[in-house]
Design a protein around this motif. Structure first.
Motif, PDB file in Angstrom:
ATOM      1  N   TYR A 184       5.926   9.370  10.133  1.00 53.94           N
ATOM      2  CA  TYR A 184       6.990   8.819  10.995  1.00 53.94           C
ATOM      3  C   TYR A 184       6.379   8.244  12.280  1.00 53.94           C
ATOM      4  CZ  TYR A 184      11.250   8.422  13.754  1.00 53.94           C
ATOM      5  OH  TYR A 184      12.277   7.928  14.526  1.00 53.94           O
ATOM      6  N   ARG A 185       5.458   9.020  12.868  1.00 50.36           N
ATOM      7  CA  ARG A 185       4.836   8.547  14.115  1.00 50.36           C
ATOM      8  C   ARG A 185       4.005   7.287  13.869  1.00 50.36           C
ATOM      9  NH1 ARG A 185       1.477  12.111  15.750  1.00 50.36           N
ATOM     10  NH2 ARG A 185       1.930  13.783  14.288  1.00 50.36           N
ATOM     11  N   TYR A 186       3.379   7.206  12.693  1.00 55.07           N
ATOM     12  CA  TYR A 186       2.634   5.979  12.339  1.00 55.07           C
ATOM     13  C   TYR A 186       3.592   4.783  12.320  1.00 55.07           C
ATOM     14  CZ  TYR A 186       0.618   2.395   9.378  1.00 55.07           C
ATOM     15  OH  TYR A 186       0.215   1.182   8.889  1.00 55.07           O
ATOM     16  N   TYR A 187       4.743   4.939  11.662  1.00 57.18           N
ATOM     17  CA  TYR A 187       5.684   3.814  11.580  1.00 57.18           C
ATOM     18  C   TYR A 187       6.279   3.488  12.955  1.00 57.18           C
ATOM     19  CZ  TYR A 187       5.358   4.012   6.492  1.00 57.18           C
ATOM     20  OH  TYR A 187       4.892   3.982   5.206  1.00 57.18           O
ATOM     21  N   LYS A 188       6.451   4.504  13.763  1.00 59.63           N
ATOM     22  CA  LYS A 188       7.000   4.263  15.103  1.00 59.63           C
ATOM     23  C   LYS A 188       6.025   3.416  15.939  1.00 59.63           C
ATOM     24  CE  LYS A 188       9.294   6.714  18.842  1.00 59.63           C
ATOM     25  NZ  LYS A 188       9.615   7.992  19.443  1.00 59.63           N
ATOM     26  N   GLN A 189       4.735   3.706  15.794  1.00 61.70           N
ATOM     27  CA  GLN A 189       3.725   2.961  16.557  1.00 61.70           C
ATOM     28  C   GLN A 189       3.515   1.553  16.027  1.00 61.70           C
ATOM     29  OE1 GLN A 189       0.397   5.550  16.042  1.00 61.70           O
ATOM     30  NE2 GLN A 189       1.322   7.129  17.316  1.00 61.70           N
ATOM     31  N   THR A 190       3.858   1.337  14.747  1.00 64.19           N
ATOM     32  CA  THR A 190       3.595   0.022  14.150  1.00 64.19           C
ATOM     33  C   THR A 190       4.922  -0.666  13.863  1.00 64.19           C
ATOM     34  OG1 THR A 190       3.434   1.126  12.020  1.00 64.19           O
ATOM     35  CG2 THR A 190       1.361   0.570  13.089  1.00 64.19           C
ATOM     36  N   ALA A 191       5.801  -0.638  14.881  1.00 64.98           N
ATOM     37  CA  ALA A 191       7.168  -1.132  14.695  1.00 64.98           C
ATOM     38  C   ALA A 191       7.217  -2.620  14.369  1.00 64.98           C
ATOM     39  CB  ALA A 191       7.978  -0.856  15.949  1.00 64.98           C
ATOM     40  N   ASN A 192       6.152  -3.341  14.651  1.00 69.06           N
ATOM     41  CA  ASN A 192       6.196  -4.786  14.421  1.00 69.06           C
ATOM     42  C   ASN A 192       5.855  -5.167  12.976  1.00 69.06           C
ATOM     43  OD1 ASN A 192       3.634  -3.863  14.824  1.00 69.06           O
ATOM     44  ND2 ASN A 192       2.874  -5.767  15.726  1.00 69.06           N
ATOM     45  N   ASP A 236      -6.998   9.000   8.646  1.00 71.98           N
ATOM     46  CA  ASP A 236      -8.209   8.282   8.196  1.00 71.98           C
ATOM     47  C   ASP A 236      -7.931   7.510   6.907  1.00 71.98           C
ATOM     48  OD1 ASP A 236      -9.573   9.300  10.319  1.00 71.98           O
ATOM     49  OD2 ASP A 236     -10.660  10.843   9.176  1.00 71.98           O
ATOM     50  N   LEU A 237      -7.129   8.132   6.022  1.00 67.41           N
ATOM     51  CA  LEU A 237      -6.830   7.467   4.745  1.00 67.41           C
ATOM     52  C   LEU A 237      -5.971   6.214   4.989  1.00 67.41           C
ATOM     53  CD1 LEU A 237      -7.158   7.535   1.651  1.00 67.41           C
ATOM     54  CD2 LEU A 237      -5.187   9.081   1.542  1.00 67.41           C
ATOM     55  N   ILE A 238      -5.036   6.309   5.938  1.00 71.01           N
ATOM     56  CA  ILE A 238      -4.227   5.123   6.292  1.00 71.01           C
ATOM     57  C   ILE A 238      -5.166   4.009   6.786  1.00 71.01           C
ATOM     58  CG2 ILE A 238      -2.445   4.182   7.816  1.00 71.01           C
ATOM     59  CD1 ILE A 238      -1.162   6.946   7.962  1.00 71.01           C
ATOM     60  N   GLU A 239      -6.142   4.406   7.597  1.00 72.26           N
ATOM     61  CA  GLU A 239      -7.083   3.419   8.142  1.00 72.26           C
ATOM     62  C   GLU A 239      -7.940   2.804   7.027  1.00 72.26           C
ATOM     63  OE1 GLU A 239      -8.440   4.877  12.010  1.00 72.26           O
ATOM     64  OE2 GLU A 239     -10.254   3.688  11.604  1.00 72.26           O
ATOM     65  N   THR A 240      -8.405   3.661   6.107  1.00 76.02           N
ATOM     66  CA  THR A 240      -9.220   3.156   4.980  1.00 76.02           C
ATOM     67  C   THR A 240      -8.441   2.126   4.178  1.00 76.02           C
ATOM     68  OG1 THR A 240     -10.220   5.337   4.815  1.00 76.02           O
ATOM     69  CG2 THR A 240     -10.554   3.875   2.938  1.00 76.02           C
ATOM     70  N   LEU A 241      -7.137   2.376   4.031  1.00 77.91           N
ATOM     71  CA  LEU A 241      -6.295   1.459   3.247  1.00 77.91           C
ATOM     72  C   LEU A 241      -5.849   0.258   4.082  1.00 77.91           C
ATOM     73  CD1 LEU A 241      -5.890   2.825   0.480  1.00 77.91           C
ATOM     74  CD2 LEU A 241      -3.450   2.944   0.967  1.00 77.91           C
ATOM     75  N   ASP A 242      -6.118   0.339   5.392  1.00 81.06           N
ATOM     76  CA  ASP A 242      -5.704  -0.698   6.330  1.00 81.06           C
ATOM     77  C   ASP A 242      -4.173  -0.818   6.378  1.00 81.06           C
ATOM     78  OD1 ASP A 242      -6.090  -2.634   8.232  1.00 81.06           O
ATOM     79  OD2 ASP A 242      -6.242  -4.272   6.775  1.00 81.06           O
ATOM     80  N   GLY A 243      -3.519   0.344   6.408  1.00 76.99           N
ATOM     81  CA  GLY A 243      -2.059   0.357   6.552  1.00 76.99           C
ATOM     82  C   GLY A 243      -1.395   1.159   5.456  1.00 76.99           C
ATOM     83  N   LYS A 298       0.822  -1.221   0.000  1.00 77.77           N
ATOM     84  CA  LYS A 298       0.000   0.000   0.000  1.00 77.77           C
ATOM     85  C   LYS A 298       0.846   1.256   0.000  1.00 77.77           C
ATOM     86  CE  LYS A 298      -2.860  -2.863   2.803  1.00 77.77           C
ATOM     87  NZ  LYS A 298      -2.876  -3.429   4.153  1.00 77.77           N
ATOM     88  N   ILE A 299       0.496   2.159  -0.882  1.00 79.82           N
ATOM     89  CA  ILE A 299       1.196   3.447  -0.940  1.00 79.82           C
ATOM     90  C   ILE A 299       0.173   4.567  -0.834  1.00 79.82           C
ATOM     91  CG2 ILE A 299       1.158   3.438  -3.507  1.00 79.82           C
ATOM     92  CD1 ILE A 299       3.841   4.965  -3.423  1.00 79.82           C
ATOM     93  N   ILE A 300       0.522   5.616  -0.086  1.00 78.39           N
ATOM     94  CA  ILE A 300      -0.319   6.820  -0.042  1.00 78.39           C
ATOM     95  C   ILE A 300       0.463   7.954  -0.698  1.00 78.39           C
ATOM     96  CG2 ILE A 300      -1.317   8.586   1.472  1.00 78.39           C
ATOM     97  CD1 ILE A 300      -2.315   6.386   3.251  1.00 78.39           C
ATOM     98  N   ILE A 301      -0.189   8.639  -1.622  1.00 78.67           N
ATOM     99  CA  ILE A 301       0.464   9.746  -2.331  1.00 78.67           C
ATOM    100  C   ILE A 301      -0.318  11.031  -2.071  1.00 78.67           C
ATOM    101  CG2 ILE A 301       1.244  10.627  -4.571  1.00 78.67           C
ATOM    102  CD1 ILE A 301       1.471   7.741  -5.536  1.00 78.67           C
ATOM    103  N   ILE A 302       0.343  11.963  -1.413  1.00 84.96           N
ATOM    104  CA  ILE A 302      -0.262  13.273  -1.148  1.00 84.96           C
ATOM    105  C   ILE A 302       0.201  14.198  -2.270  1.00 84.96           C
ATOM    106  CG2 ILE A 302      -0.494  15.154   0.535  1.00 84.96           C
ATOM    107  CD1 ILE A 302      -1.335  12.563   1.793  1.00 84.96           C
ATOM    108  N   GLY A 303      -0.778  14.794  -2.979  1.00 92.38           N
ATOM    109  CA  GLY A 303      -0.429  15.604  -4.152  1.00 92.38           C
ATOM    110  C   GLY A 303      -0.522  14.749  -5.403  1.00 92.38           C
TER     111      GLY A 303
END
Ligand SMILES: NC(=O)c1ccc[n+]([C@@H]2O[C@H](COP(=O)([O-])OP(=O)(O)OC[C@H]3O[C@@H](n4cnc5c(N)ncnc54)[C@H](OP(=O)(O)O)[C@@H]3O)[C@@H](O)[C@H]2O)c1
Length: 246
Positions: free
Chosen positions: A115-123, A67-74, A3-8
């Protein structure tokens, strides 16, 4: 499915790269202000693309991004492709302010949240933060004061995040993608006879390769790497005399 998120992603490089990742079989979250353009991506790839209208300068930008990260489930990759304001020799203050809002403040909000998202999902498996910066960050450009300064800010912030991730054992790679001129809407407000302008067909695969191979810094292309390498060697007393107006 990755999954990739592209802003812009409503035009230019972001839109092309979004379509290419969808074609490669990725799930793609796309965001920008112009929802009607994002919807054309959703219509092309209904099972792969999700979209959200996000203005990175708005107070709810981070909430909508999460919310978009959640919609994509990661999110395996964030590509920050939002940007504006490359040409402003008149120093129009509104233009300068918009450039700082999108390229500095919006960039910081979204990249910080990623960055904070990746820090929280370190596993989970390794994440990546990629940003379309620019070769313009190499030196202060008189015709693009806010733009070149904003791109230098992005370079420095990304380098700092890379070090922080190492210190904090956060499983995220950083990719700073620095194109020279690319034929997109961004160039419309400046001179038309620019040198070494590249097409989207040429640039998009190089952006994708930088992300997929996990390059730390990718200058697009080698001609621009040589030119900006030479710029670096010019001392400040000579740099100020150069009449760079393309
Ligand atoms: N073209 C070049 O020569 C070149 C060279 C080096 C680097 N770059 C960089 O590449 C990136 C992409 O530019 P591009 O050439 O593809 O230009 P573009 O076609 O103008 O794309 C800019 C994107 O940024 C989005 N954007 C602008 N303001 C925004 C905001 N407030 N909130 C959310 N999204 C916003 C736009 O969407 P909406 O208007 O729909 O919000 C659009 O999708 C920029 O960072 C640019 O600095 C471009």
């Amino acid at each position: 499915m990755r999954k990739i998120i592209i802003i812009g992603a409503s035009s230019g490089i972001g839109m092309r790269v979004a379509a290419d990742f969808a074609r490669m079989g990725w799930r793609v979250g796309v965001a920008a202000r112009r929802g009607e353009l994002l919807k054309t991506l959703k219509d092309q790839f209904p099972d792969r693309v999700e979209y959200s209208e996000i203005d990175v300068t708005a107070p709810d930008a981070v909430e909508r991004f999460n919310d978009l990260i959640e919609t994509l489930d990661g999110m395996d990759v964030l590509l920050y492709a939002a940007g504006c304001g490359w040409y402003n020799p008149a120093l129009d203050p509104a233009d300068d302010e918009r450039t700082v809002q999108v390229n500095v403040l919006g960039f910081t909000k979204i990249v910080n949240a990623a960055y904070r998202y990746y820090k929280q999902t370190a596993n989970v498996s390794r994440g990546r933060i990629a940003v379309l910066t620019s070769v313009a960050g190499v030196k202060g450009l008189g015709i693009s004061a806010a733009y070149s300064a904003s791109k230098r800010y992005q370079w420095t912030y990304l380098q700092a995040l890379d070090q922080l991730a190492h210190q904090q054992h956060v499983n995220v790679g950083i990719t700073d993608i620095r194109p020279g001129f690319v034929r997109t809407d961004l160039l419309k407000n400046g001179p038309t006879d620019l040198p070494m302008v590249m097409s989207l067909d040429y640039v998009a695969p190089r952006v994708e390769r930088a992300i997929l191979r996990g390059y730390r810094v990718a200058t697009i292309d080698s001609r621009w790497a040589v030119v900006t390498g030479l710029w670096r060697m010019i001392p400040a007393c000579l740099w100020r005399r150069l009449a760079i107006d393309f």
